[in-house]
Design a protein around this motif. Sequence first.
Motif, PDB file in Angstrom:
ATOM      1  N   ILE A 108      -1.694  -0.667  -4.918  1.00  0.00           N
ATOM      2  CA  ILE A 108      -2.624  -0.170  -3.910  1.00  0.00           C
ATOM      3  C   ILE A 108      -3.760  -1.161  -3.698  1.00  0.00           C
ATOM      4  CG2 ILE A 108      -4.372   1.602  -3.461  1.00  0.00           C
ATOM      5  CD1 ILE A 108      -2.405   3.618  -4.702  1.00  0.00           C
ATOM      6  N   LEU A 153       0.822  -1.206   0.000  1.00  0.00           N
ATOM      7  CA  LEU A 153       0.000   0.000   0.000  1.00  0.00           C
ATOM      8  C   LEU A 153       0.858   1.258   0.000  1.00  0.00           C
ATOM      9  CD1 LEU A 153      -2.921   1.037   0.162  1.00  0.00           C
ATOM     10  CD2 LEU A 153      -2.726   0.917   2.631  1.00  0.00           C
ATOM     11  N   GLY A 204       2.781   1.496  -3.325  1.00  0.00           N
ATOM     12  CA  GLY A 204       1.846   1.843  -4.388  1.00  0.00           C
ATOM     13  C   GLY A 204       1.494   3.316  -4.374  1.00  0.00           C
ATOM     14  N   LEU A 205       1.315   3.872  -3.175  1.00  0.00           N
ATOM     15  CA  LEU A 205       1.040   5.309  -3.069  1.00  0.00           C
ATOM     16  C   LEU A 205       2.216   6.139  -3.578  1.00  0.00           C
ATOM     17  CD1 LEU A 205      -0.754   5.429   0.387  1.00  0.00           C
ATOM     18  CD2 LEU A 205      -1.768   5.855  -1.854  1.00  0.00           C
TER      19      LEU A 205
END
Length: 68
Positions: free
Chosen positions: A51, A13, A16-17
Amino acid sequence: MKPIWFLVGLVLLIMGLEVIAAGIYHVVVPTTRATELASLRPDLWWGGIMIVAGLIFTLAHRNAKAQD
């Protein structure tokens, strides 16, 4: 203690951000050196995939407990 898959989800996460933020930056400020497939915006695609995978892992294992 949380299972390893919860932590893997958090890492996916967060990464991915970061990847999607870099992709948005490259859309706003285009580079002078464009590659052949830059128009496909792979950073946005892979950031989105990371994400989604991170959310799946994190939400699926948020209440789980690690086995001893």
